[in-house]
Design a protein around this motif. Structure first.
Motif, PDB file in Angstrom:
ATOM      1  N   GLU A  21       0.825  -1.209   0.000  1.00 24.19           N
ATOM      2  CA  GLU A  21       0.000   0.000   0.000  1.00 24.19           C
ATOM      3  C   GLU A  21       0.858   1.259   0.000  1.00 24.19           C
ATOM      4  O   GLU A  21       0.579   2.216  -0.730  1.00 24.19           O
ATOM      5  CB  GLU A  21      -0.925   0.001   1.216  1.00 24.19           C
ATOM      6  CG  GLU A  21      -1.854   1.209   1.279  1.00 24.19           C
ATOM      7  CD  GLU A  21      -2.753   1.191   2.503  1.00 24.19           C
ATOM      8  OE1 GLU A  21      -3.595   2.108   2.611  1.00 24.19           O
ATOM      9  OE2 GLU A  21      -2.613   0.286   3.340  1.00 24.19           O
ATOM     10  N   VAL A  24       2.312   1.717  -3.486  1.00 25.17           N
ATOM     11  CA  VAL A  24       1.293   2.139  -4.453  1.00 25.17           C
ATOM     12  C   VAL A  24       0.944   3.616  -4.272  1.00 25.17           C
ATOM     13  O   VAL A  24       0.699   4.337  -5.246  1.00 25.17           O
ATOM     14  CB  VAL A  24       0.048   1.232  -4.321  1.00 25.17           C
ATOM     15  CG1 VAL A  24      -1.155   1.843  -5.043  1.00 25.17           C
ATOM     16  CG2 VAL A  24       0.354  -0.154  -4.871  1.00 25.17           C
ATOM     17  N   ALA A  35      -1.055   1.713 -10.443  1.00 28.10           N
ATOM     18  CA  ALA A  35      -0.280   0.913  -9.496  1.00 28.10           C
ATOM     19  C   ALA A  35      -1.232   0.125  -8.611  1.00 28.10           C
ATOM     20  O   ALA A  35      -2.197   0.681  -8.077  1.00 28.10           O
ATOM     21  CB  ALA A  35       0.624   1.800  -8.648  1.00 28.10           C
ATOM     22  N   THR A  36      -0.961  -1.161  -8.475  1.00 33.20           N
ATOM     23  CA  THR A  36      -1.799  -2.033  -7.659  1.00 33.20           C
ATOM     24  C   THR A  36      -0.909  -2.965  -6.846  1.00 33.20           C
ATOM     25  O   THR A  36       0.278  -3.137  -7.146  1.00 33.20           O
ATOM     26  CB  THR A  36      -2.729  -2.886  -8.541  1.00 33.20           C
ATOM     27  OG1 THR A  36      -1.939  -3.653  -9.466  1.00 33.20           O
ATOM     28  CG2 THR A  36      -3.713  -2.012  -9.314  1.00 33.20           C
ATOM     29  N   TYR A  37      -1.490  -3.570  -5.813  1.00 30.80           N
ATOM     30  CA  TYR A  37      -0.754  -4.581  -5.066  1.00 30.80           C
ATOM     31  C   TYR A  37      -1.709  -5.670  -4.607  1.00 30.80           C
ATOM     32  O   TYR A  37      -2.922  -5.459  -4.533  1.00 30.80           O
ATOM     33  CB  TYR A  37      -0.021  -3.968  -3.863  1.00 30.80           C
ATOM     34  CG  TYR A  37      -0.891  -3.658  -2.664  1.00 30.80           C
ATOM     35  CD1 TYR A  37      -1.026  -4.571  -1.621  1.00 30.80           C
ATOM     36  CD2 TYR A  37      -1.602  -2.453  -2.578  1.00 30.80           C
ATOM     37  CE1 TYR A  37      -1.824  -4.297  -0.528  1.00 30.80           C
ATOM     38  CE2 TYR A  37      -2.395  -2.172  -1.496  1.00 30.80           C
ATOM     39  CZ  TYR A  37      -2.505  -3.093  -0.459  1.00 30.80           C
ATOM     40  OH  TYR A  37      -3.314  -2.820   0.626  1.00 30.80           O
ATOM     41  N   VAL A  50       3.599  -6.054  -6.041  1.00 30.87           N
ATOM     42  CA  VAL A  50       3.278  -4.735  -6.586  1.00 30.87           C
ATOM     43  C   VAL A  50       3.432  -4.762  -8.091  1.00 30.87           C
ATOM     44  O   VAL A  50       4.403  -5.335  -8.622  1.00 30.87           O
ATOM     45  CB  VAL A  50       4.208  -3.654  -5.980  1.00 30.87           C
ATOM     46  CG1 VAL A  50       3.996  -2.310  -6.667  1.00 30.87           C
ATOM     47  CG2 VAL A  50       3.979  -3.522  -4.488  1.00 30.87           C
ATOM     48  N   VAL A  52       3.208  -1.956 -11.329  1.00 34.14           N
ATOM     49  CA  VAL A  52       3.054  -0.575 -11.786  1.00 34.14           C
ATOM     50  C   VAL A  52       3.121  -0.567 -13.306  1.00 34.14           C
ATOM     51  O   VAL A  52       4.078  -1.106 -13.891  1.00 34.14           O
ATOM     52  CB  VAL A  52       4.145   0.345 -11.211  1.00 34.14           C
ATOM     53  CG1 VAL A  52       3.886   1.799 -11.631  1.00 34.14           C
ATOM     54  CG2 VAL A  52       4.219   0.233  -9.696  1.00 34.14           C
TER      55      VAL A  52
END
Length: 312
Positions: A21, A24, A35-37, A50, A52
């Motif tokens: 988090e 991101v 961007a996600t995780y 992660v 991106v």
């Protein structure tokens, strides 16, 4: 420049509470970036994968056909807490990958967008285990290599740059970065001349390369020696893969703290960004397409080296 982003990222990651988090959030507000995780649990804890995506002007994510470069930050973990206090040498690959993504995201809002997409992947774990290895101990990971490849090597990548700390050996006697030959579909190919040129340009020095063995391009879990995981992405894709090793003159354990050199990591960042510029423009290749076709015609497929083998 690259050093600024490298220092900013290391400061963020050198934290027992570092997580997906927080990484991101670095990319909040960038118009051309997502961007996600995802948190994934393993036998020895959990880690945050992660991803991106820095979108190109003609990238596939926007309906275009420009090539996509994948950049994988390889590591076991950012820290070996509670056994070790602080950021470990093994975390350099993640630091480089996140810094690359942050630099490219900033470039994209300053008018310097690349033609193709760049997909950056890594994982964030400040409390990873360690594991025995010769000549110095490795960092372990809460999840296995198969899981890492599942989350870090995605089909959209037309070529992959894998960045990994490669200090836990007596093979290298150079501090900085080193380039592997290209690995594709079980073949170890010749060094890509154009990547050597870019290395010369970005480091201001003669290019430094490292040898790859057949063992290194086979999957972990087959009970043979691997120098480290730098070329494990090559077992999960038929796209060409090169390793960018962050190196030292002496054997440094992956779990060693105080062993990360920001300038060396920034070299990997700068080198990878220049690769991304030229690759997504279609100006460079990671391998000779015609020669590879000839190799397969003469000697057949080597994809069995991407598997655990007949006895597994």
């Amino acid at each position: 420049m690259s050093l600024k982003y490298t220092m900013e990222v290391i400061e963020l990651l050198d934290d027992v509470n570092a997580n997906g988090e927080s990484v991101v959030r670095l990319f909040d507000g960038f118009e051309h970036c997502t961007a996600t995780y995802e948190t994934v649990a393993g036998q020895e804890g959990s880690t945050d994968f992660v991803k991106v995506v820095i979108k190109g002007t003609e990238g596939k994510s926007s309906g275009g056909d420009a090539r996509t470069l994948g950049i994988v930050g390889r590591l076991g973990g950012l820290g070996a807490r509670p056994q070790r206090i602080g950021f470990v040498s093994d975390g350099d690959g993640a630091a480089a990958a996140v810094a690359i993504a942050l630099k490219l995201a900033n470039m994209s809002v300053k008018g310097d967008r690349l033609p193709g997409d760049v997909i950056v992947t890594t994982h964030i774990c400040p409390t990873a285990p360690t594991q025995p290895h010769e000549p110095v101990d490795f960092m372990g990971s809460p999840v296995d290599i198969l899981t890492m490849n599942q989350y870090e090597v995605v089909p959209e990548m037309d070529a992959v740059v894998s960045i990994d700390t490669t200090k836990g050996n007596r093979v290298f006697n150079h501090r900085g970065i080193a380039l592997s030959p290209t690995v594709k579909s079980g073949y170890i190919l010749k060094f890509a001349d154009e990547l050597l040129r870019i290395m010369e340009m970005t480091t201001g020095e003669l290019p430094v390369t490292f040898t790859v063995t057949t063992q290194d391009i086979t999957p972990y879990g087959n009970d043979v020696y691997h120098i480290n995981s730098i070329l494990q992405p090559a077992v999960a894709t038929d796209a060409p893969v090169v390793g960018v090793a962050i190196t030292a003159q002496t054997a440094v354990p992956g779990s060693g703290t105080g062993a990360s050199h920001e300038v060396d990591i920034a070299q990997a960042v700068r080198f990878s960004i220049e690769i991304a510029k030229e690759f997504t423009r279609g100006e460079i290749e990671f391998y000779d397409v015609e020669e590879f076709a000839l190799l397969e015609k003469l000697y057949g497929s080597m994809k069995h080296l991407q598997t655990l083998g007949s006895d597994k």
